[in-house]
Design a protein around this motif. Structure first.
Motif, PDB file in Angstrom:
ATOM      1  N   SER A  31       6.015   6.832  -6.346  1.00 12.92           N
ATOM      2  CA  SER A  31       6.841   8.026  -6.522  1.00 12.92           C
ATOM      3  C   SER A  31       8.105   7.824  -5.676  1.00 12.92           C
ATOM      4  CB  SER A  31       6.080   9.281  -6.121  1.00 12.92           C
ATOM      5  OG  SER A  31       5.882   9.274  -4.736  1.00 12.92           O
ATOM      6  N   PHE A  32       9.172   8.459  -6.086  1.00 12.76           N
ATOM      7  CA  PHE A  32      10.471   8.224  -5.448  1.00 12.76           C
ATOM      8  C   PHE A  32      11.070   9.532  -4.951  1.00 12.76           C
ATOM      9  CE2 PHE A  32       9.752   4.640  -8.147  1.00 12.76           C
ATOM     10  CZ  PHE A  32      10.324   3.563  -7.467  1.00 12.76           C
ATOM     11  N   THR A  33      11.567   9.489  -3.721  1.00 14.11           N
ATOM     12  CA  THR A  33      12.326  10.610  -3.176  1.00 14.11           C
ATOM     13  C   THR A  33      13.679  10.043  -2.778  1.00 14.11           C
ATOM     14  OG1 THR A  33      10.304  11.566  -2.292  1.00 14.11           O
ATOM     15  CG2 THR A  33      12.354  12.340  -1.320  1.00 14.11           C
ATOM     16  N   TYR A  34      14.730  10.763  -3.111  1.00 15.65           N
ATOM     17  CA  TYR A  34      16.074  10.268  -2.776  1.00 15.65           C
ATOM     18  C   TYR A  34      16.739  11.201  -1.786  1.00 15.65           C
ATOM     19  CZ  TYR A  34      15.263   7.260  -6.736  1.00 15.65           C
ATOM     20  OH  TYR A  34      14.710   6.328  -7.573  1.00 15.65           O
ATOM     21  N   THR A  35      17.470  10.601  -0.880  1.00 19.43           N
ATOM     22  CA  THR A  35      18.242  11.394   0.056  1.00 19.43           C
ATOM     23  C   THR A  35      19.574  10.677   0.252  1.00 19.43           C
ATOM     24  OG1 THR A  35      18.188  12.446   2.223  1.00 19.43           O
ATOM     25  CG2 THR A  35      17.187  10.284   2.092  1.00 19.43           C
ATOM     26  N   TYR A  36      20.548  11.392   0.804  1.00 23.07           N
ATOM     27  CA  TYR A  36      21.900  10.815   0.870  1.00 23.07           C
ATOM     28  C   TYR A  36      22.405  10.652   2.293  1.00 23.07           C
ATOM     29  CZ  TYR A  36      22.409  10.856  -4.118  1.00 23.07           C
ATOM     30  OH  TYR A  36      22.243  10.568  -5.446  1.00 23.07           O
ATOM     31  N   GLN A  37      23.098   9.542   2.510  1.00 22.77           N
ATOM     32  CA  GLN A  37      23.860   9.347   3.747  1.00 22.77           C
ATOM     33  C   GLN A  37      25.319   9.636   3.366  1.00 22.77           C
ATOM     34  OE1 GLN A  37      24.412   5.288   5.168  1.00 22.77           O
ATOM     35  NE2 GLN A  37      24.491   5.967   7.296  1.00 22.77           N
ATOM     36  N   LEU A  76      23.038   1.553  10.003  1.00 19.72           N
ATOM     37  CA  LEU A  76      21.662   1.497   9.501  1.00 19.72           C
ATOM     38  C   LEU A  76      20.763   2.529  10.190  1.00 19.72           C
ATOM     39  CD1 LEU A  76      19.429   0.103   7.844  1.00 19.72           C
ATOM     40  CD2 LEU A  76      19.219  -1.567   9.707  1.00 19.72           C
ATOM     41  N   GLY A  77      20.940   2.687  11.512  1.00 21.35           N
ATOM     42  CA  GLY A  77      20.115   3.660  12.244  1.00 21.35           C
ATOM     43  C   GLY A  77      20.343   5.064  11.700  1.00 21.35           C
ATOM     44  N   HIS A  78      21.585   5.372  11.402  1.00 22.43           N
ATOM     45  CA  HIS A  78      21.923   6.684  10.844  1.00 22.43           C
ATOM     46  C   HIS A  78      21.335   6.841   9.443  1.00 22.43           C
ATOM     47  CE1 HIS A  78      24.670   9.553   8.765  1.00 22.43           C
ATOM     48  NE2 HIS A  78      24.378  10.263   9.841  1.00 22.43           N
ATOM     49  N   ALA A  79      21.369   5.766   8.660  1.00 22.81           N
ATOM     50  CA  ALA A  79      20.793   5.818   7.301  1.00 22.81           C
ATOM     51  C   ALA A  79      19.295   6.142   7.381  1.00 22.81           C
ATOM     52  CB  ALA A  79      21.020   4.490   6.569  1.00 22.81           C
ATOM     53  N   VAL A  80      18.605   5.486   8.305  1.00 19.21           N
ATOM     54  CA  VAL A  80      17.162   5.753   8.452  1.00 19.21           C
ATOM     55  C   VAL A  80      16.947   7.202   8.909  1.00 19.21           C
ATOM     56  CG1 VAL A  80      15.074   5.119   9.742  1.00 19.21           C
ATOM     57  CG2 VAL A  80      16.581   3.323   8.827  1.00 19.21           C
ATOM     58  N   GLY A  86       0.788  -1.234   0.000  1.00 13.61           N
ATOM     59  CA  GLY A  86       0.000   0.000   0.000  1.00 13.61           C
ATOM     60  C   GLY A  86       0.816   1.278   0.000  1.00 13.61           C
ATOM     61  N   ALA A  87       2.154   1.177   0.035  1.00 19.37           N
ATOM     62  CA  ALA A  87       2.970   2.400   0.054  1.00 19.37           C
ATOM     63  C   ALA A  87       3.023   3.000  -1.347  1.00 19.37           C
ATOM     64  CB  ALA A  87       4.378   2.092   0.547  1.00 19.37           C
ATOM     65  N   SER A  88       2.841   4.318  -1.435  1.00 15.36           N
ATOM     66  CA  SER A  88       2.887   4.960  -2.747  1.00 15.36           C
ATOM     67  C   SER A  88       4.117   5.839  -2.907  1.00 15.36           C
ATOM     68  CB  SER A  88       1.625   5.798  -2.970  1.00 15.36           C
ATOM     69  OG  SER A  88       1.468   6.686  -1.888  1.00 15.36           O
ATOM     70  N   GLU A  89       4.865   6.057  -1.821  1.00 17.40           N
ATOM     71  CA  GLU A  89       6.078   6.864  -1.933  1.00 17.40           C
ATOM     72  C   GLU A  89       7.263   6.145  -1.300  1.00 17.40           C
ATOM     73  OE1 GLU A  89       6.127  10.693  -0.016  1.00 17.40           O
ATOM     74  OE2 GLU A  89       8.178  11.052  -0.710  1.00 17.40           O
ATOM     75  N   MET A  90       8.308   5.969  -2.095  1.00 16.01           N
ATOM     76  CA  MET A  90       9.532   5.333  -1.597  1.00 16.01           C
ATOM     77  C   MET A  90      10.536   6.436  -1.275  1.00 16.01           C
ATOM     78  SD  MET A  90       8.572   2.213  -2.060  1.00 16.01           S
ATOM     79  CE  MET A  90       6.898   1.927  -2.691  1.00 16.01           C
ATOM     80  N   VAL A  91      11.081   6.397  -0.084  1.00 16.85           N
ATOM     81  CA  VAL A  91      12.149   7.326   0.291  1.00 16.85           C
ATOM     82  C   VAL A  91      13.433   6.491   0.340  1.00 16.85           C
ATOM     83  CG1 VAL A  91      12.987   8.968   2.005  1.00 16.85           C
ATOM     84  CG2 VAL A  91      10.513   8.699   1.632  1.00 16.85           C
ATOM     85  N   VAL A  92      14.264   6.668  -0.673  1.00 16.17           N
ATOM     86  CA  VAL A  92      15.431   5.798  -0.834  1.00 16.17           C
ATOM     87  C   VAL A  92      16.676   6.543  -0.339  1.00 16.17           C
ATOM     88  CG1 VAL A  92      16.757   4.406  -2.470  1.00 16.17           C
ATOM     89  CG2 VAL A  92      14.317   4.795  -2.870  1.00 16.17           C
ATOM     90  N   VAL A  93      17.401   5.906   0.566  1.00 11.06           N
ATOM     91  CA  VAL A  93      18.614   6.526   1.115  1.00 11.06           C
ATOM     92  C   VAL A  93      19.818   5.962   0.365  1.00 11.06           C
ATOM     93  CG1 VAL A  93      19.962   6.990   3.196  1.00 11.06           C
ATOM     94  CG2 VAL A  93      17.481   6.627   3.370  1.00 11.06           C
ATOM     95  N   LEU A  94      20.493   6.847  -0.371  1.00 11.41           N
ATOM     96  CA  LEU A  94      21.636   6.444  -1.190  1.00 11.41           C
ATOM     97  C   LEU A  94      22.928   6.961  -0.583  1.00 11.41           C
ATOM     98  CD1 LEU A  94      20.290   7.421  -4.736  1.00 11.41           C
ATOM     99  CD2 LEU A  94      20.274   5.153  -3.678  1.00 11.41           C
ATOM    100  N   SER A  95      24.046   6.512  -1.110  1.00 18.61           N
ATOM    101  CA  SER A  95      25.320   7.171  -0.833  1.00 18.61           C
ATOM    102  C   SER A  95      25.894   7.567  -2.188  1.00 18.61           C
ATOM    103  CB  SER A  95      26.263   6.259  -0.055  1.00 18.61           C
ATOM    104  OG  SER A  95      26.407   5.035  -0.724  1.00 18.61           O
ATOM    105  N   GLU A  96      26.894   8.430  -2.147  1.00 15.70           N
ATOM    106  CA  GLU A  96      27.460   8.936  -3.391  1.00 15.70           C
ATOM    107  C   GLU A  96      27.937   7.776  -4.262  1.00 15.70           C
ATOM    108  OE1 GLU A  96      30.507  11.929  -2.627  1.00 15.70           O
ATOM    109  OE2 GLU A  96      31.122  11.573  -4.712  1.00 15.70           O
TER     110      GLU A  96
END
Ligand code: G1P
Length: 285
Positions: A99-105, A111-115, A50-60
């Motif tokens: 829909s996708f949102t990207y953010t960076y670690q 893992l806790g910091h990534a979240v 049921g999720a419509s937005e993915m918040v993906v945590v990437l690194s460079e």
């Protein structure tokens, strides 16, 4: 009834060191599993829950993940001009999953910091979190089972699986106080315990429903196991303000985050995705 969950945080910032040199340039989340990359399985599972937005945590350096989920007009035009309808639909389906949102670690602090890096993109409401190192295979996607548990309990929810004494030190382990069918009320969590210190052989399996308060705990969390800021420790802090329930889920969660696991998953999926190769491999013996 509790509000349905709209967002799913997908940590994908890890360096993929277990797969080097295969993952020197290619993010490990894009390694193929069956006919699609590992992370696409995760996105499909979250969308099915049921999720419509993915918040993906990437690194460079992991921008190829963005490319995979972005529309590809040139490729679509080419497939269309060549009459490759099935492939065209498969390509279009990828970018319309959610829909996708990207953010960076920026630093590999755990893992806790990534979240925590997803904080500014998550609304003040419960959200799913899915680690793409395992793929859900079977009738009822694991995240959907967690969503059902959330509708029932309205608390933080963890996916749980019974593992062996040899395996428990790879996972978070939980202590439980009360069991209702497949549901267990969790009273303690310990990240990567030595077998002798594990509260139980019920392991946390990389699928979560988290409440927004988790971010405050993660922001103040000191490094734990392996010197990293652990999601499990942040979840442990949540026990101070409410219940946590775990679901001993049905169906399979296949490991694609280690080379051994990835190969085992290839064999497991071969009858479905490469039946002729599977038959040939069987007949060699
Ligand atoms: C993470 C979590 C751990 C969980 C595991 C599941 O560990 O920290 O609690 O049991 O995922 O795969 P990692 O595999 O990132 O070391």
């Amino acid at each position: 009834m509790t509000q349905p969950i709209r967002q799913c945080v997908i940590p994908a910032a890890g360096l993929g060191t277990r797969f080097l040199p295969a993952t020197k340039a290619l993010p490990k989340e894009l390694l193929p599993v069956g006919n699609r990359p590992a992370i696409q399985w995760g996105v499909e599972e979250a969308a099915a829950a049921g999720a419509s937005e993915m918040v993906v945590v990437l690194s460079e350096g992991k921008e190829l993940i963005r490319d995979h989920f972005a529309p590809s007009p040139a490729l679509e035009d080419l497939l269309s001009a060549r009459g490759k309808q099935a492939q065209l639909e498969a390509v279009r389906a990828v970018s319309s999953l959610a829909s996708f949102t990207y953010t960076y670690q920026d630093e590999p602090l755990g893992l806790g910091h990534a979240v925590l890096c997803a904080r500014d993109h998550v609304a003040q409401e419960p959200f799913f979190c899915l680690l793409p190192d395992d793929v859900s295979y079977g009738a009822a996607p694991v995240l959907s089972q967690l969503g059902e548990a959330f509708q029932r309990f309205g608390t933080t929810i963890l996916a749980l699986m019974r593992v062996t004494e040899e395996q428990i030190s790879r996972y978070g382990s939980v202590a439980v106080a009360e069991t209702v069918g497949r549901y267990h009320r969790v009273t303690n969590v310990v990240e990567k315990p030595a077998a002798k210190d594990a509260p139980s052989l019920l392991a946390i399996m990389g699928r979560y429903v988290l409440l927004p308060d988790i971010f405050d705990h993660l922001a103040h969390q000191s490094p734990g196991a392996g010197g990293e800021i652990q999601l499990t420790d942040g979840i442990g802090q949540m026990l101070g303000s409410g219940d946590i329930w775990g679901v001993e889920f049905e169906g399979e969660l296949l490991d694609v985050g280690t080379l051994e696991g990835w190969y085992a998953t290839m064999f497991r999926l071969a009858p479905e995705y490469a039946p002729k190769a599977f038959e040939r491999a069987q007949s060699v013996h």
